[in-house]
Design a protein around this motif. Sequence first.
Motif, PDB file in Angstrom:
ATOM      1  N   ILE A 197      -2.410  11.123   2.541  1.00 50.45           N
ATOM      2  CA  ILE A 197      -1.532  10.020   2.512  1.00 50.45           C
ATOM      3  C   ILE A 197      -2.002   8.664   3.676  1.00 50.45           C
ATOM      4  O   ILE A 197      -2.468   9.157   4.535  1.00 50.45           O
ATOM      5  CB  ILE A 197      -0.414  10.431   3.328  1.00 50.45           C
ATOM      6  CG1 ILE A 197       0.346  11.592   2.606  1.00 50.45           C
ATOM      7  CG2 ILE A 197       0.914   9.219   3.416  1.00 50.45           C
ATOM      8  CD1 ILE A 197       1.568  12.372   3.305  1.00 50.45           C
ATOM      9  N   SER A 198      -1.933   7.403   2.937  1.00 49.14           N
ATOM     10  CA  SER A 198      -2.393   6.487   3.975  1.00 49.14           C
ATOM     11  C   SER A 198      -0.874   5.509   4.274  1.00 49.14           C
ATOM     12  O   SER A 198      -0.061   5.211   3.220  1.00 49.14           O
ATOM     13  CB  SER A 198      -3.225   5.240   3.418  1.00 49.14           C
ATOM     14  OG  SER A 198      -4.406   6.452   2.968  1.00 49.14           O
ATOM     15  N   PHE A 199      -0.581   5.127   5.495  1.00 49.49           N
ATOM     16  CA  PHE A 199       0.272   4.297   5.665  1.00 49.49           C
ATOM     17  C   PHE A 199      -0.482   2.819   6.029  1.00 49.49           C
ATOM     18  O   PHE A 199      -1.409   2.709   6.724  1.00 49.49           O
ATOM     19  CB  PHE A 199       0.980   4.698   7.211  1.00 49.49           C
ATOM     20  CG  PHE A 199       1.460   5.900   7.309  1.00 49.49           C
ATOM     21  CD1 PHE A 199       2.945   5.930   7.409  1.00 49.49           C
ATOM     22  CD2 PHE A 199       0.835   7.021   7.388  1.00 49.49           C
ATOM     23  CE1 PHE A 199       3.561   7.136   7.683  1.00 49.49           C
ATOM     24  CE2 PHE A 199       1.556   8.274   7.220  1.00 49.49           C
ATOM     25  CZ  PHE A 199       2.877   8.428   7.475  1.00 49.49           C
ATOM     26  N   ILE A 200       0.187   1.891   5.351  1.00 52.61           N
ATOM     27  CA  ILE A 200      -0.644   0.738   5.320  1.00 52.61           C
ATOM     28  C   ILE A 200       0.698  -0.381   5.045  1.00 52.61           C
ATOM     29  O   ILE A 200       1.533  -0.228   4.588  1.00 52.61           O
ATOM     30  CB  ILE A 200      -1.435   0.462   3.982  1.00 52.61           C
ATOM     31  CG1 ILE A 200      -2.622   1.761   3.886  1.00 52.61           C
ATOM     32  CG2 ILE A 200      -2.204  -1.031   4.043  1.00 52.61           C
ATOM     33  CD1 ILE A 200      -3.497   1.543   3.045  1.00 52.61           C
ATOM     34  N   ASN A 201       0.301  -1.491   6.033  1.00 49.36           N
ATOM     35  CA  ASN A 201       1.385  -2.529   5.856  1.00 49.36           C
ATOM     36  C   ASN A 201       1.383  -3.338   4.723  1.00 49.36           C
ATOM     37  O   ASN A 201       0.429  -3.484   4.040  1.00 49.36           O
ATOM     38  CB  ASN A 201       0.639  -3.476   7.172  1.00 49.36           C
ATOM     39  CG  ASN A 201      -0.562  -3.839   7.100  1.00 49.36           C
ATOM     40  OD1 ASN A 201      -1.538  -3.329   7.578  1.00 49.36           O
ATOM     41  ND2 ASN A 201      -0.760  -5.167   6.617  1.00 49.36           N
ATOM     42  N   ILE A 202       2.417  -3.421   4.494  1.00 52.17           N
ATOM     43  CA  ILE A 202       2.844  -4.247   3.072  1.00 52.17           C
ATOM     44  C   ILE A 202       3.563  -5.756   3.323  1.00 52.17           C
ATOM     45  O   ILE A 202       3.866  -6.333   2.595  1.00 52.17           O
ATOM     46  CB  ILE A 202       3.439  -3.556   1.908  1.00 52.17           C
ATOM     47  CG1 ILE A 202       4.938  -3.056   2.553  1.00 52.17           C
ATOM     48  CG2 ILE A 202       2.632  -2.256   1.632  1.00 52.17           C
ATOM     49  CD1 ILE A 202       5.805  -2.528   1.414  1.00 52.17           C
ATOM     50  N   GLY A 203       4.106  -5.737   4.528  1.00 48.49           N
ATOM     51  CA  GLY A 203       4.805  -7.308   5.050  1.00 48.49           C
ATOM     52  C   GLY A 203       4.003  -8.006   5.913  1.00 48.49           C
ATOM     53  O   GLY A 203       2.939  -7.700   6.379  1.00 48.49           O
ATOM     54  N   VAL A 238       0.256   6.353  -0.961  1.00 56.19           N
ATOM     55  CA  VAL A 238       0.415   5.090  -0.108  1.00 56.19           C
ATOM     56  C   VAL A 238       1.860   4.887   0.437  1.00 56.19           C
ATOM     57  O   VAL A 238       2.494   4.924  -0.162  1.00 56.19           O
ATOM     58  CB  VAL A 238      -0.331   3.804  -0.575  1.00 56.19           C
ATOM     59  CG1 VAL A 238      -0.295   2.786   0.509  1.00 56.19           C
ATOM     60  CG2 VAL A 238      -1.532   4.147  -1.016  1.00 56.19           C
ATOM     61  N   ILE A 239       2.083   4.763   1.663  1.00 57.44           N
ATOM     62  CA  ILE A 239       3.209   4.617   2.273  1.00 57.44           C
ATOM     63  C   ILE A 239       3.500   3.157   2.704  1.00 57.44           C
ATOM     64  O   ILE A 239       2.459   2.850   3.627  1.00 57.44           O
ATOM     65  CB  ILE A 239       3.939   5.287   3.415  1.00 57.44           C
ATOM     66  CG1 ILE A 239       3.860   6.936   2.911  1.00 57.44           C
ATOM     67  CG2 ILE A 239       4.916   5.014   3.960  1.00 57.44           C
ATOM     68  CD1 ILE A 239       4.224   8.128   4.008  1.00 57.44           C
ATOM     69  N   GLY A 240       4.019   2.282   2.261  1.00 55.37           N
ATOM     70  CA  GLY A 240       4.210   1.045   2.464  1.00 55.37           C
ATOM     71  C   GLY A 240       5.066   0.789   3.914  1.00 55.37           C
ATOM     72  O   GLY A 240       6.312   1.291   3.850  1.00 55.37           O
ATOM     73  N   MET A 241       4.454   0.178   4.852  1.00 52.90           N
ATOM     74  CA  MET A 241       5.278  -0.128   6.247  1.00 52.90           C
ATOM     75  C   MET A 241       4.957  -1.616   6.635  1.00 52.90           C
ATOM     76  O   MET A 241       4.464  -2.338   5.851  1.00 52.90           O
ATOM     77  CB  MET A 241       4.669   0.884   7.145  1.00 52.90           C
ATOM     78  CG  MET A 241       3.185   0.704   7.539  1.00 52.90           C
ATOM     79  SD  MET A 241       2.639   1.518   9.039  1.00 52.90           S
ATOM     80  CE  MET A 241       0.699   0.767   9.465  1.00 52.90           C
ATOM     81  N   LYS A 271       3.930   5.050  -9.950  1.00 49.01           N
ATOM     82  CA  LYS A 271       4.778   4.451  -9.061  1.00 49.01           C
ATOM     83  C   LYS A 271       5.314   5.307  -8.050  1.00 49.01           C
ATOM     84  O   LYS A 271       5.606   4.816  -6.801  1.00 49.01           O
ATOM     85  CB  LYS A 271       5.906   3.943 -10.186  1.00 49.01           C
ATOM     86  CG  LYS A 271       5.571   2.462 -10.853  1.00 49.01           C
ATOM     87  CD  LYS A 271       7.096   1.979 -11.411  1.00 49.01           C
ATOM     88  CE  LYS A 271       6.416   0.461 -11.733  1.00 49.01           C
ATOM     89  NZ  LYS A 271       7.883  -0.358 -12.372  1.00 49.01           N
ATOM     90  N   ASP A 272       5.384   6.497  -8.272  1.00 55.26           N
ATOM     91  CA  ASP A 272       5.841   7.465  -7.408  1.00 55.26           C
ATOM     92  C   ASP A 272       4.814   7.611  -5.895  1.00 55.26           C
ATOM     93  O   ASP A 272       5.353   8.060  -5.280  1.00 55.26           O
ATOM     94  CB  ASP A 272       6.190   8.789  -7.900  1.00 55.26           C
ATOM     95  CG  ASP A 272       7.350   8.805  -8.932  1.00 55.26           C
ATOM     96  OD1 ASP A 272       8.358   7.845  -8.746  1.00 55.26           O
ATOM     97  OD2 ASP A 272       7.538   9.612  -9.663  1.00 55.26           O
ATOM     98  N   ASP A 273       3.508   7.395  -6.496  1.00 55.81           N
ATOM     99  CA  ASP A 273       2.359   7.486  -5.356  1.00 55.81           C
ATOM    100  C   ASP A 273       2.586   6.085  -4.546  1.00 55.81           C
ATOM    101  O   ASP A 273       2.120   6.419  -3.294  1.00 55.81           O
ATOM    102  CB  ASP A 273       1.191   7.454  -6.189  1.00 55.81           C
ATOM    103  CG  ASP A 273       0.964   8.898  -6.926  1.00 55.81           C
ATOM    104  OD1 ASP A 273       1.853   9.843  -6.747  1.00 55.81           O
ATOM    105  OD2 ASP A 273       0.151   8.595  -7.723  1.00 55.81           O
ATOM    106  N   ALA A 274       3.130   5.154  -4.803  1.00 53.84           N
ATOM    107  CA  ALA A 274       3.511   4.025  -3.880  1.00 53.84           C
ATOM    108  C   ALA A 274       4.664   4.549  -3.097  1.00 53.84           C
ATOM    109  O   ALA A 274       5.986   4.115  -3.585  1.00 53.84           O
ATOM    110  CB  ALA A 274       3.596   2.719  -4.672  1.00 53.84           C
TER     111      ALA A 274
END
Length: 290
Positions: A197-203, A238-241, A271-274
């Motif tokens: 799992i990667s937490f990555i900024n999307i905003g 990937v978790i979008g944070m 899509k479920d992996d995002a």
Amino acid sequence: MTVPKEHVVSKEKVLSDLEKFKNDDYIAWIGHATFIIKLGDTTIITDPVFSKNAGPLIFGPKRFVEPALNLREIPKIDLFLLTHNHYDHQDMMTIRRFPYKKAKVMLPLKLGKYFTRNGYRDVNEMDWYEEIKVNEKLKITFLPAVHWSKRSLTDTNKSLWGNFLIEYDGKKILFACDTGIGDIYKDLGNKYGPIDISFINIGAYNFYPMMPTKDKSTFHTNPEEALSIGRDLKSKKVIGMHWGTFVLSLEPIMEPLTRFKDNAEKYGFNKDDAVLFKIGQISKLNDIIE
């Protein structure tokens, strides 16, 4: 401009789910880059920000979604991870009032003083690629990110910044500092991947015309760039944070979610992996990984 109610979990459900999952490994999103991650007997908090604004004193962007929990309600924290010193990540009100100052603190070089002067004793400044073994099942490695540091007019890049790789019981979790895109992630993926799992900024990516290209920032990834980094890291999920809490830039508040999901397949993900959490959502670790 606000986050729709369906993207925010009620306080009652958050407290109920904390009790429900207290014996499980889980991930809980408090808001922005603040997560609580329970791994076995160790409960981690990342970049905790509980203030009403992201800036010095009463200045800076105002919070427009309350934290999923207040400081008095968070579970006992054993490990405090701080990625860098920007005001929406290093929140001095939270650091001063934090209820679990016996927690082990891991943070970049030159930031330890903010904790030792506020009563923390186990404070560990880390350089890039430095490792700390927390227990037999848990190891933390501090890794480079494409970012910068600054809290005043005179301290630009005088402290370090970075990502944390959390290795626990055969699983790998990467918690990204605010970051821009860069070839470093291919190198990290080759050295440390695959990542579960990667937490990555999307905003916070549209600073036009302050930055020359619309929807692109040197130091924050847009949703497509976040997916690209996830691919470079050989990340399974990937978790979008870094959306939905503070208005730091000009894109519509809900745009990052749509772009993140709609472009997942272009970067090799289902899509479920995002993965997108609701603010206040708590999910079992194994439910996310599987």
